[in-house]
Write a protein that holds these residues in place. Structure first.
Motif, mmCIF file in Angstrom:
data_model
loop_
_atom_site.group_PDB
_atom_site.id
_atom_site.type_symbol
_atom_site.label_atom_id
_atom_site.label_comp_id
_atom_site.label_asym_id
_atom_site.label_seq_id
_atom_site.Cartn_x
_atom_site.Cartn_y
_atom_site.Cartn_z
ATOM 1 N N GLU A 1 2.307 -0.732 5.395
ATOM 2 C CA GLU A 1 1.913 -1.990 4.760
ATOM 3 C C GLU A 1 2.425 -3.191 5.547
ATOM 4 O OE1 GLU A 1 1.439 -2.455 0.540
ATOM 5 O OE2 GLU A 1 2.329 -0.470 0.220
ATOM 6 N N CYS B 1 -0.073 -6.037 6.707
ATOM 7 C CA CYS B 1 0.150 -7.458 6.442
ATOM 8 C C CYS B 1 0.088 -8.262 7.740
ATOM 9 C CB CYS B 1 1.506 -7.638 5.762
ATOM 10 S SG CYS B 1 1.661 -9.173 4.831
ATOM 11 N N HIS C 1 -1.531 -5.869 -3.442
ATOM 12 C CA HIS C 1 -1.368 -5.090 -2.214
ATOM 13 C C HIS C 1 -2.716 -4.616 -1.669
ATOM 14 C CE1 HIS C 1 3.075 -4.600 -1.785
ATOM 15 N NE2 HIS C 1 3.015 -5.073 -3.019
ATOM 16 N N MET D 1 6.667 -8.335 4.346
ATOM 17 C CA MET D 1 6.181 -7.160 3.625
ATOM 18 C C MET D 1 7.187 -6.019 3.699
ATOM 19 S SD MET D 1 4.061 -5.594 1.728
ATOM 20 C CE MET D 1 2.456 -6.403 1.673
#
Length: 221
Positions: free
Chosen positions: A92, A96, A141, A204
């Motif tokens: 993630e 990001c 998310h 993140m």
């Protein structure tokens, strides 16, 4: 071999969703056996569709299949969960970073709106229902992954994000931790809006690792 009929596929998917929702809500805790007949009655599908659903859920990491015994809900150990959080932080964080480079004005508007929804939940009675907080978090998310314009990355994260630990995490958050998470969401929007890939990636990673510390109460050790 002929492909399954559309109705059969739809029935298997419906059974899969019923089971997945029950696992995520805690109705089927880790280590429990799933009974074909009771699930077939609950989902109003055939036992064949339930068995197909078991295979789908095994591929997603929700259940383990045992020959001649059936399907058991995966019992996540602390080591498993730590690995999940570390994997989320890495993937993630990268997502990001990509979102900061590829986002559109529409993406930014959607992210800001969802970040505000999350913040507003903390000042209403709805915060008592942590399900709503977890759902808003999941939407936020997913929006970042969408803004990354990398569908393969999103596919890699599907099984991880679907693991029923997000709701467990928010169940352990106190008000201070929730407010910190809301501020981190706002910071993520700022970093993505600025187009600063390094800032977005670092924010993140910190956000995910903070969640890991909450669920394992690392600050108390």
């Amino acid at each position: 071999m002929k492909p399954p009929a559309p109705q059969a596929a739809s029935s298997a998917e419906r059974a899969c969703q019923v089971i997945r929702d029950a696992i995520q809500s805690g109705q089927y805790p880790g280590g429990s056996w799933l009974r074909e007949q009771s699930i077939a009655e609950r989902a109003q599908v055939s036992r064949t569709s339930v068995r197909q659903a078991f295979n789908m859920l095994a591929a997603e990491g929700f259940v383990e299949l045992h020959p001649n015994r059936g399907a058991m809900v995966v019992d996540w150990t602390e080591e498993n969960l730590l690995q999940v959080f570390d994997l989320r932080a890495m993937l993630e964080g990268y997502g990001c970073e990509l979102a900061a480079l590829n986002r559109t004005e529409q993406d930014l508007a959607a992210l800001q709106a969802e970040a505000d929804v999350f913040s507003n939940l903390l000042v209403t009675q709805a915060v008592a229902e942590r399900r709503l907080v977890a759902e808003s978090n999941n939407r936020f998310h997913r929006l970042i992954l969408s803004a990354s314009r990398n569908p393969r990355l999103a596919s890699l994260l599907v099984a991880v994000v679907h693991v029923p630990i997000v709701r467990q995490t928010f169940g352990k958050y106190d008000q201070i931790a929730l407010e910190r998470s809301a501020l981190q969401h706002q910071d993520l929007v700022l970093a993505i809006r600025a187009g600063d890939a390094q800032w977005a990636q670092a924010t993140m990673r910190a956000h995910i690792l903070a969640a890991k510390n909450v669920i394992f109460d690392k600050s108390a050790t």
